[in-house]
Structures are given as C-alpha cells and as structure tokens.
Design an enzyme around this catalytic site. Structure first.
Site, mmCIF file in Angstrom:
data_model
loop_
_atom_site.group_PDB
_atom_site.id
_atom_site.type_symbol
_atom_site.label_atom_id
_atom_site.label_comp_id
_atom_site.label_asym_id
_atom_site.label_seq_id
_atom_site.Cartn_x
_atom_site.Cartn_y
_atom_site.Cartn_z
ATOM 1 N N LYS A 79 0.865 -1.178 0.000
ATOM 2 C CA LYS A 79 0.000 0.000 0.000
ATOM 3 C C LYS A 79 0.900 1.226 0.000
ATOM 4 O O LYS A 79 2.022 1.162 0.525
ATOM 5 C CB LYS A 79 -0.896 0.014 1.254
ATOM 6 C CG LYS A 79 -2.130 0.888 1.112
ATOM 7 C CD LYS A 79 -3.285 0.156 0.437
ATOM 8 C CE LYS A 79 -4.436 1.082 0.142
ATOM 9 N NZ LYS A 79 -5.624 0.359 -0.354
ATOM 10 N N ASP A 95 -6.962 4.306 -4.695
ATOM 11 C CA ASP A 95 -7.617 4.193 -3.381
ATOM 12 C C ASP A 95 -8.230 5.580 -3.137
ATOM 13 O O ASP A 95 -8.455 6.324 -4.100
ATOM 14 C CB ASP A 95 -6.605 3.795 -2.290
ATOM 15 C CG ASP A 95 -7.275 3.436 -0.968
ATOM 16 O OD1 ASP A 95 -7.838 2.346 -0.857
ATOM 17 O OD2 ASP A 95 -7.260 4.272 -0.026
HETATM 18 P P1 NDP Z 1 -12.840 7.793 -3.044
HETATM 19 O O1 NDP Z 1 -11.768 8.785 -2.843
HETATM 20 O O2 NDP Z 1 -13.361 7.576 -4.427
HETATM 21 O O3 NDP Z 1 -14.098 8.140 -2.111
HETATM 22 C C1 NDP Z 1 -13.945 8.209 -0.729
HETATM 23 C C2 NDP Z 1 -15.282 8.619 -0.118
HETATM 24 O O4 NDP Z 1 -15.186 8.491 1.286
HETATM 25 C C3 NDP Z 1 -15.646 10.064 -0.399
HETATM 26 O O5 NDP Z 1 -17.036 10.213 -0.436
HETATM 27 C C4 NDP Z 1 -15.039 10.773 0.806
HETATM 28 O O6 NDP Z 1 -15.647 12.019 1.116
HETATM 29 C C5 NDP Z 1 -15.323 9.783 1.907
HETATM 30 N N1 NDP Z 1 -14.331 9.946 2.968
HETATM 31 C C6 NDP Z 1 -12.983 9.895 2.852
HETATM 32 N N2 NDP Z 1 -12.405 10.132 4.034
HETATM 33 C C7 NDP Z 1 -13.407 10.337 4.907
HETATM 34 C C8 NDP Z 1 -13.451 10.624 6.284
HETATM 35 N N3 NDP Z 1 -12.328 10.767 7.001
HETATM 36 N N4 NDP Z 1 -14.670 10.757 6.864
HETATM 37 C C9 NDP Z 1 -15.817 10.615 6.143
HETATM 38 N N5 NDP Z 1 -15.823 10.351 4.828
HETATM 39 C C10 NDP Z 1 -14.648 10.208 4.225
HETATM 40 O O7 NDP Z 1 -12.281 6.423 -2.417
HETATM 41 P P2 NDP Z 1 -12.762 4.937 -2.678
HETATM 42 O O8 NDP Z 1 -14.224 4.895 -2.909
HETATM 43 O O9 NDP Z 1 -11.853 4.342 -3.684
HETATM 44 O O10 NDP Z 1 -12.393 4.249 -1.288
HETATM 45 C C11 NDP Z 1 -13.334 4.185 -0.204
HETATM 46 C C12 NDP Z 1 -12.908 3.097 0.757
HETATM 47 O O11 NDP Z 1 -12.885 1.836 0.065
HETATM 48 C C13 NDP Z 1 -11.519 3.242 1.382
HETATM 49 O O12 NDP Z 1 -11.529 2.683 2.681
HETATM 50 C C14 NDP Z 1 -10.650 2.374 0.480
HETATM 51 O O13 NDP Z 1 -9.469 1.935 1.131
HETATM 52 C C15 NDP Z 1 -11.611 1.223 0.223
HETATM 53 N N6 NDP Z 1 -11.320 0.407 -0.937
HETATM 54 C C16 NDP Z 1 -11.228 0.964 -2.187
HETATM 55 C C17 NDP Z 1 -11.006 0.158 -3.283
HETATM 56 C C18 NDP Z 1 -11.022 0.692 -4.676
HETATM 57 O O14 NDP Z 1 -10.979 -0.116 -5.611
HETATM 58 N N7 NDP Z 1 -11.091 1.982 -4.889
HETATM 59 C C19 NDP Z 1 -10.758 -1.291 -3.131
HETATM 60 C C20 NDP Z 1 -10.959 -1.786 -1.778
HETATM 61 C C21 NDP Z 1 -11.197 -0.944 -0.745
HETATM 62 P P3 NDP Z 1 -14.836 13.374 0.818
HETATM 63 O O15 NDP Z 1 -14.999 13.602 -0.647
HETATM 64 O O16 NDP Z 1 -15.508 14.391 1.658
HETATM 65 O O17 NDP Z 1 -13.416 13.144 1.221
#
Ligand code: NDP
Length: 451
Positions: free
Chosen positions: A130, A170
């Site tokens: 990571k 991510d």
């Molecule tokens: P994105 O950046 O596309 O979206 C993240 C979302 O989560 C946004 O809506 C963001 O809101 C919100 N968010 C981020 N940080 C916080 C916080 N501290 N408190 C509240 N909301 C928050 O990321 P992903 O959708 O790719 O990833 C989301 C999760 O899924 C993570 O845990 C990631 O590790 C996991 N994941 C992702 C994969 C992938 O293929 N992308 C694969 C497996 C797991 P805001 O815009 O306000 O920051």
C-alpha cells in the site's frame, strides 16, 4: 505454545506496540488478525517456530520520500510519499495508493497488512502493499494534481514494476490520477507495462475495474443473504461515502432490486427515502467525478431528500448497511443504532470501517457481518485480472470479467464459511477471512525459508 492463546495475543501485541509506537490503526488491524489466528497458531509448533505471524506483521520494506512540486502560483510545496511493501510470499506487492491529508505510516501499514490477507483470498498470485501521500487533491487544479503525481512517481518508479510491485487507486486516487502516474512512469522507464492497474480502457485497463469493488461488495452481500435463504431484492440499504466504491455499490444494489437511501462524504450525508435510482446516481457520478462537488448538492437537486451536515448515515433505518468511506467510520453507538433499527447485514466496502466495539455488537447480535478484507476484495481481484490481460496483451469482454469477479466473490464467501462457521452455525466472517487468507501466505513463507 507454552501459554494460552489469549496470553499469546497479549504478549505478541505488547511487543508489536513497543516496536511500532504511535501506530493505532496498525495495532488495531494486527490485533484482530492475531485474535483470530491464535488458536490456530497454538495448534501448530511449526508456525510458532518459524515466527510466521511475527514476520507477517513486519513489512518487508518501507520507502518514505520527499515529494516537492510547484503549485499554480509558482510556489514550492512539499509532501511526503510512502510505499509499504508488506509481503511478497505469493506474488508481487499489490495494493492501492491513497492521497489524503490524513495519510501516515500507521494508516498505510494497516492497509498493507490487510491487503496481504485480502489478496490471498482472491486466489490470484498477489502479495500485499500500500502507498500514498499526505497530499490533499481537494480544491487543486488538474494541473496541480498532474504536477504532484509526476513528482510522486519520479521517486516511486525506482521501487515498483510489473513483477515487483503493482500499485492501483484508493481514496483520492481515481482514473485521473492513475493516468498522470502511468504517464510519468512510462516516460521515465521507457516501457509500456502493466505496472499500475485501474488504467483507462483504451490504454491497458480492464473492463469493469472501476465498478469491481462496489459490485463485488453486492455479490458478497447476495451470498451472505442467500446462506440465510434471503436476497438483496426488496431490501433498504444505507451506504456511506460517495466515491468510487460507494457509487458502484449503489449501482449494483439497485440493479439487484434493493433501494439505496443514503450516500455521504466527509461533510455529512443525504437521505433520499424514495431511493437513489439509476438516473439520480448518474447525477451523483457527474457531481463527484466531473465537477468534484459535495454530496449536499444532491438535496438541492432532489427536494424529497434531506441533508444532514456533520452526521453519518447509521441512524437511518435499513436492512443492509454498506460502509464505503473510510476506516473507523462506524463506532459502537452507530452499530447499536443499526441493530436497534433492525439491520440484518453489514458488508464493508471500505477498509476497517467498523471499530472493534462495533464488530463486537454486530457479532453479539448475530448479524451477518463481513469485514472489508473479504467483502471488498473484488477491486484488487479485478486489478489481478487487469495484470493477467496486460501480460497476455489481450482484453476480455466486460461479461467475461464480470463472470470471473462473481466467481471470485463466491469463492471468498465459501472460504469464510469453511473457516468461520462456529459450533452454533453462526458464520464468523472475520475469523473465516483471517484464517482463509493466512493459510496460503503462511504455507508459502514456510516453503521459502527464513527470508
Ligand atoms: P474515493 O476517494 O473515491 O471516495 C472516498 C469517499 O469516502 C468520499 O465520499 C469521501 O468524502 C469519503 N471519505 C474519505 N475520508 C473520509 C473521512 N475521514 N470521513 C468521512 N468520509 C470520508 O475512495 P474509494 O471509494 O476508492 O475508497 C473508499 C474506501 O474503500 C476506502 O476505505 C478504500 O481503502 C476502500 N477500498 C477501495 C477500493 C477501490 O478499488 N477503490 C478497493 C478496496 C477498498 P470526501 O470527498 O468528503 O473526502
């Protein structure tokens, strides 16, 4: 083992915390795995003698580097870049890159540690890694994001490669960022290889990679519900987040006949009691992915929806909860609220979104509860399929990739049931995923000796 499994965990954790102070997320992730594995390790002198758990919890390599870049005002900004190369026993390091102001070594070590088990569960040959940076892309111009990505890759490219370490996206790293990172990698190395996944469809990306994590979460939910003679159709679903994982979880859940009533971001959540259907989701995707707006704008556009600033969606009654935002976003109080409102199933799209207290409450009330390392493995699995296609220099159809993704999610579910079924028939998916993911990595480490 001379002591009980409980004592073993406490001694192991005390040493781990002393060696890795100030890394609470890493401690949390390791403790969960250690507690699941302790009885198994207690029964295996060779795992103890070969110090398998001790070695799995120590990264093979950590790279930390300076990322200087010029912003649009011509000023120099300095961020910190990281790559945690956790475990390569079963394949090249593989795992995403996160750009978020909160990124630090603890968060990336927890993610890389979890990734090792998740990647093993996919059955594909991928080790765990990571990386990321404390760079916050919010409010930055495309030009600034590109400059940052180019500087980040200028150092990272020394440490990665298609047979060494294959990063992906991510939080904060989507198609735009992967494009800039790949462009700089190709320029510096003078090679067009599958070193990054999540690439665009026209330049080496796999069909369905953007959709894969969210789709996989829903496929996993279907398997869990089917084991209780139930299905997603007709269920009310609460989703947190509104990024990549949340968007496609919403899309697939709706396609499977469920009604998704919430989405969120770090500022608050929206509740649409009529459901976020395909047309409304299209609006969300444009809002978030093109205009990089905030989820509160959804409530301006759809008057039946309400916006709740500074809150999380877990007080909204639902049958199924899918936390898809970030780590520790669902605590004990949130878990109790879900239970009180009759929620039957919690499927994690994010990594480690539920606190240990929340997990305890879910399991105490015998909810169907799937940890991210099992339920969100569809993303990295499809990254593995992208690596396969890049090596063959061929592209599969979306239907072929979807069938493989679906098969992988079914298989992960079956492994969780195999290792996690308790004497009373309740499936502890945490134990199932941890033991199922551990076995292959441990066997490979035993075979490869003290390295
Ligand atoms: P994105 O950046 O596309 O979206 C993240 C979302 O989560 C946004 O809506 C963001 O809101 C919100 N968010 C981020 N940080 C916080 C916080 N501290 N408190 C509240 N909301 C928050 O990321 P992903 O959708 O790719 O990833 C989301 C999760 O899924 C993570 O845990 C990631 O590790 C996991 N994941 C992702 C994969 C992938 O293929 N992308 C694969 C497996 C797991 P805001 O815009 O306000 O920051």
């Amino acid at each position: 083992m001379e002591t009980s499994p409980e004592r073993y965990v406490e001694t192991f954790m005390a040493q781990l915390i002393a060696r890795n102070p100030n890394e609470p997320e890493f401690h949390q992730a390791v403790r969960e795995v250690a507690e699941s594995l302790a009885p198994h390790i207690a029964a295996s002198p060779v795992l103890q003698r070969m110090k398998i758990l001790e070695r799995i919890a120590e990264p093979e390599r950590v790279v930390i580097f300076r990322v200087p870049w010029l912003n649009d005002r011509g000023e120099i900004e300095v961020n910190r870049g990281y790559r945690v190369q956790m475990n390569s026993a079963i394949g090249p390091y593989k795992g995403g890159i996160r750009f978020h102001a909160s990124v630090n070594l603890s968060i990336l070590k927890f993610l890389a540690f979890e990734q090792t088990f998740k990647n093993s569960l996919t059955t594909l040959p991928m080790g765990g890694g990571k990386g990321g940076s404390d760079f916050n892309p919010k409010g930055r111009s495309d030009n600034e994001v590109m400059k940052f990505c180019q500087s980040f890759m200028t150092e990272l490219q020394r440490h990665i490669g298609q047979d060494t370490d294959v990063p992906a996206g991510d939080i904060g790293v989507g198609g735009r960022e992967i494009g800039y990172l790949f462009g700089q990698y190709k320029r510096l190395r003078n090679e067009f290889t599958g070193t990054l996944t999540g690439k665009g469809r026209d330049w080496g990306g796999s069909p369905l990679r953007p959709e894969a994590t969210g789709y996989g979460v829903c496929y996993f939910a279907e398997e869990m519900l089917a084991a209780r003679g139930d299905k997603l159709a007709g269920k009310t679903v609460c989703i947190s987040g509104s990024g990549n994982v949340a968007q496609y979880a919403c899309e697939k859940a709706t396609q499977l006949g469920a009604k998704v009533v919430t989405l969120s971001d770090s500022s608050g959540f929206v509740h649409d009691p009529e459901g976020i259907d395909a047309a409304k989701l299209e609006y969300v995707m444009e809002l978030k992915n093109v205009f990089r707006g905030r989820i509160k704008e959804y409530a301006d556009r759809y008057p039946q929806a309400t916006y709740h600033p500074g809150e999380r969606p877990w007080n909204v009654p639902c049958d199924v909860a899918m936390p898809c935002a970030t780590q520790n976003e669902l605590d004990g109080d949130n878990a109790q609220a879900l239970v009180d409102h009759g929620c039957m199933c919690v499927v994690e799209g994010a990594n480690m979104p539920s606190t240990p207290e929340a997990i305890r409450i879910f399991q105490q009330h015998k909810l169907l509860y799937a940890p991210g390392k099992a339920a969100n493995a569809g993303g990295v699995a499809t990254s593995g399929l992208e690596m396969c296609q890049n090596s063959m220099r061929l592209t599969w159809t979306p239907e072929e990739v979807d069938a493989k993704l679906h098969g992988i999610m079914r298989n992960i579910h079956a492994v969780c049931v195999q290792y996690g079924t308790q004497p009373d028939g309740y499936v502890n998916y945490v134990v199932g995923a941890n033991i199922g993911g551990f076995m292959k990595v441990a066997n490979a480490m035993l075979a490869q000796g003290c390295v």
